[in-house]
Design a protein around this motif. Structure first.
Motif, PDB file in Angstrom:
ATOM      1  N   ILE A 397       0.866  -1.181   0.000  1.00 30.78           N
ATOM      2  CA  ILE A 397       0.000   0.000   0.000  1.00 30.78           C
ATOM      3  C   ILE A 397       0.902   1.230   0.000  1.00 30.78           C
ATOM      4  O   ILE A 397       1.618   1.467   0.971  1.00 30.78           O
ATOM      5  CB  ILE A 397      -0.927   0.040   1.226  1.00 30.78           C
ATOM      6  CG1 ILE A 397      -1.707  -1.267   1.352  1.00 30.78           C
ATOM      7  CG2 ILE A 397      -1.890   1.226   1.135  1.00 30.78           C
ATOM      8  CD1 ILE A 397      -2.571  -1.336   2.608  1.00 30.78           C
ATOM      9  N   SER A 402      -2.367   4.893   1.998  1.00 28.53           N
ATOM     10  CA  SER A 402      -2.443   4.361   3.364  1.00 28.53           C
ATOM     11  C   SER A 402      -2.807   5.449   4.363  1.00 28.53           C
ATOM     12  O   SER A 402      -3.574   5.227   5.299  1.00 28.53           O
ATOM     13  CB  SER A 402      -1.119   3.698   3.752  1.00 28.53           C
ATOM     14  OG  SER A 402      -0.087   4.649   3.918  1.00 28.53           O
ATOM     15  N   THR A 406      -7.157   4.848   4.414  1.00 27.10           N
ATOM     16  CA  THR A 406      -7.309   3.793   5.414  1.00 27.10           C
ATOM     17  C   THR A 406      -7.377   4.440   6.797  1.00 27.10           C
ATOM     18  O   THR A 406      -7.117   5.632   6.951  1.00 27.10           O
ATOM     19  CB  THR A 406      -6.135   2.782   5.394  1.00 27.10           C
ATOM     20  OG1 THR A 406      -4.996   3.355   6.067  1.00 27.10           O
ATOM     21  CG2 THR A 406      -5.749   2.414   3.969  1.00 27.10           C
ATOM     22  N   ARG A 408      -5.554   2.978   9.254  1.00 25.75           N
ATOM     23  CA  ARG A 408      -4.360   2.485   9.939  1.00 25.75           C
ATOM     24  C   ARG A 408      -3.636   3.651  10.613  1.00 25.75           C
ATOM     25  O   ARG A 408      -3.691   4.786  10.147  1.00 25.75           O
ATOM     26  CB  ARG A 408      -3.420   1.798   8.949  1.00 25.75           C
ATOM     27  CG  ARG A 408      -3.932   0.451   8.428  1.00 25.75           C
ATOM     28  CD  ARG A 408      -2.907  -0.146   7.484  1.00 25.75           C
ATOM     29  NE  ARG A 408      -3.301  -1.444   6.963  1.00 25.75           N
ATOM     30  CZ  ARG A 408      -2.984  -2.615   7.515  1.00 25.75           C
ATOM     31  NH1 ARG A 408      -2.277  -2.619   8.639  1.00 25.75           N
ATOM     32  NH2 ARG A 408      -3.356  -3.751   6.973  1.00 25.75           N
ATOM     33  N   CYS A 413       1.745   3.761   8.877  1.00 24.33           N
ATOM     34  CA  CYS A 413       1.928   4.231   7.496  1.00 24.33           C
ATOM     35  C   CYS A 413       3.359   4.670   7.250  1.00 24.33           C
ATOM     36  O   CYS A 413       3.946   4.373   6.195  1.00 24.33           O
ATOM     37  CB  CYS A 413       0.970   5.390   7.202  1.00 24.33           C
ATOM     38  SG  CYS A 413      -0.793   4.969   7.313  1.00 24.33           S
ATOM     39  N   ASN A 416       5.619   1.611   7.276  1.00 29.91           N
ATOM     40  CA  ASN A 416       5.386   0.853   6.050  1.00 29.91           C
ATOM     41  C   ASN A 416       6.140   1.479   4.882  1.00 29.91           C
ATOM     42  O   ASN A 416       6.718   0.782   4.042  1.00 29.91           O
ATOM     43  CB  ASN A 416       3.889   0.799   5.749  1.00 29.91           C
ATOM     44  CG  ASN A 416       3.546  -0.103   4.588  1.00 29.91           C
ATOM     45  OD1 ASN A 416       3.895  -1.285   4.587  1.00 29.91           O
ATOM     46  ND2 ASN A 416       2.874   0.438   3.583  1.00 29.91           N
TER      47      ASN A 416
END
Length: 457
Positions: A397, A402, A406, A408, A413, A416
């Protein structure tokens, strides 16, 4: 307060986050008093030039959904933006989607409209009282005791509450009371850039002068200009630039020459006369980033929104993060049965990493928007991200989807993104070594006889 009983909640700040927080607590049946130091925004004339348009995305929508306001905002007053439209100096345009896989969009929403909507929604609860022109001057946080200065009581009037919520922005008066407490950490950073607001009017036939499906960007390396659409077919144009460069534009001729060189296609859209009038009618505003921790004092006081984590506006997440604060507090109250001592402690623990991550990401996104979007290496990486996202949507993602589409954590993020950077860096290194080995093998098989001959001789 520890058995989920009815609370007396005082919210400092009647802006977007404060009003939404009032809706959440009123919806739970608590008695809410909302204190705003300004006049009622619904009864005052609009002052242009000191605001940056809002972008509503998944996190803000999730919070509005909980108080049944999402559809009203999105369907009636939100303008969907599918992606960015980049304007080069020569007038050429290049678009890119925010979400190449699911075609999700963000929404441009007028700050004043949303503030008015939330205040009106707050007033509909019988257990809410709103006090305008109430300026917080002091507070005893452990006792829930606050002193306000008002036009009728310049000497001060006292209010008490079981829970005091600071939602009064980047220059929070309640946060100043936190600074008196031991172990409260605080930092603020002004960037060298400021912003100034301009306007693109509708066309002669009353239509949008630009493609309203996009956020328009004029990236120019060390500075940029953006434009976002409004319901009345105007565009709010914001010029972000180092403050010392603003100071160099002192005369109308200098301003027009500057725009003619850097933003030539924007001049006919804004109009020369309007550009000069709007530019010199106000001064650039500064941009500040704020970090602090913890966000609470005992079980009686807590900071949310910009009061806890003000950020520069380049990720469009300031409002969304503030709204997510309200939603997180509400979820923690469900989880811990209204035990505010635990709720506030968990809120500080869970929110700090995410809030600091989005503050850092907002800083990074300014560099991306004003500079990186024009670089071939960045565009190549973007294509690679989008390709992997389509092929491996649950594994890969990209950063922007992200953060924006999202729920999250912001910290996840950011981590990630770091993981993806490492993977791509490793892939580039491995590919480089493989290419080198392949080249050496080709040379060996092609000219190996020559090397053997040299060794023999």
């Amino acid at each position: 307060m520890e058995d989920g009983s009815r609370l007396r909640v005082a919210i400092i700040g009647g802006g977007l986050v404060g009003s939404l927080s009032a809706c959440f607590f009123a919806q739970r049946g608590h008695d809410v008093e909302l204190f705003e130091y300004r006049d009622d925004i619904r009864t005052t004339p609009h002052v242009r030039g000191r605001t940056i348009n809002l972008t509503l995305s998944a996190r803000g929508r999730a919070a509005l959904r909980q108080v049944r306001l999402e559809q009203c905002v999105v369907r009636q007053h939100g303008l969907p933006l599918e992606g960015r439209m980049v304007h080069s100096r020569n007038g050429s345009l290049k678009s890119s989607l925010y979400d190449v896989r699911d075609k999700q969009c963000i929404y441009s929403v007028g700050r004043r409209y949303l503030n008015e909507l939330l205040l009106t929604a707050t007033e509909k609860f019988p257990n809410v009282k709103i006090y305008f022109r109430h300026k917080l001057v002091s507070a005893k946080l452990e006792e829930g005791c606050m002193t306000f200065q008002t036009p009728d009581h310049p000497e001060g009037v006292i209010h008490t509450a079981d829970l005091v919520i600071g939602a009064d922005g980047a220059y929070s008066s309640l946060r100043r009371q936190f600074l008196k407490k031991p172990m409260f950490n605080y930092s603020q950073t002004y960037i060298e850039h400021g912003y100034l607001e301009l306007c693109i009017p509708p066309t002669a036939d009353g239509q949008f002068a630009l493609d309203a499906r996009y956020l328009h960007i004029w990236p120019r390396g060390s500075f940029m200009m953006i434009a976002m659409p409004n319901q009345d077919r105007t565009w709010t144009v914001t010029l972000f630039m180092p403050l010392n460069e603003f100071q160099l534009l002192r005369k109308s001729e200098q301003l027009l020459n500057f725009f003619q060189f850097h933003f030539p296609d924007a001049i006919p859209l804004i109009g020369k006369e309007r550009l000069v009038v709007d530019f010199f009618s106000t001064s650039p505003s500064p941009l500040v980033s704020v970090k602090c921790n913890p966000y609470h004092v005992g079980s009686r006081a807590v900071l949310i929104g910009d009061a806890a984590h003000a950020m520069v506006p380049f990720y469009g997440q300031g409002m969304n993060a503030g709204f997510e604060d309200c939603l997180l507090l509400d979820e923690l109250m469900d989880q811990y049965g209204g035990n505010m001592s635990v709720v506030l402690q968990e809120y500080s623990r869970l929110r700090q990493k995410d809030a600091e991550a989005i503050c850092d990401l907002a800083m990074y996104n300014y560099v991306e928007m004003r500079d990186l979007v024009t670089r071939p290496s960045f565009l190549l990486r973007k294509k690679l991200d989008n390709c992997l996202f389509k092929l491996l949507p649950n594994l890969w993602i990209p950063l922007y989807p992200s953060v924006t589409f999202t729920n999250r954590g912001y910290y996840w993020c950011l981590q990630n993104k770091c993981w993806q950077d490492e993977v791509i860096h490793l892939a580039v290194v491995v590919t480089g070594y493989l290419m080198l080995i392949t080249l050496l093998l080709i040379l060996w098989f092609s000219f190996g006889w020559f090397l053997k001959l040299i060794l023999v001789l």
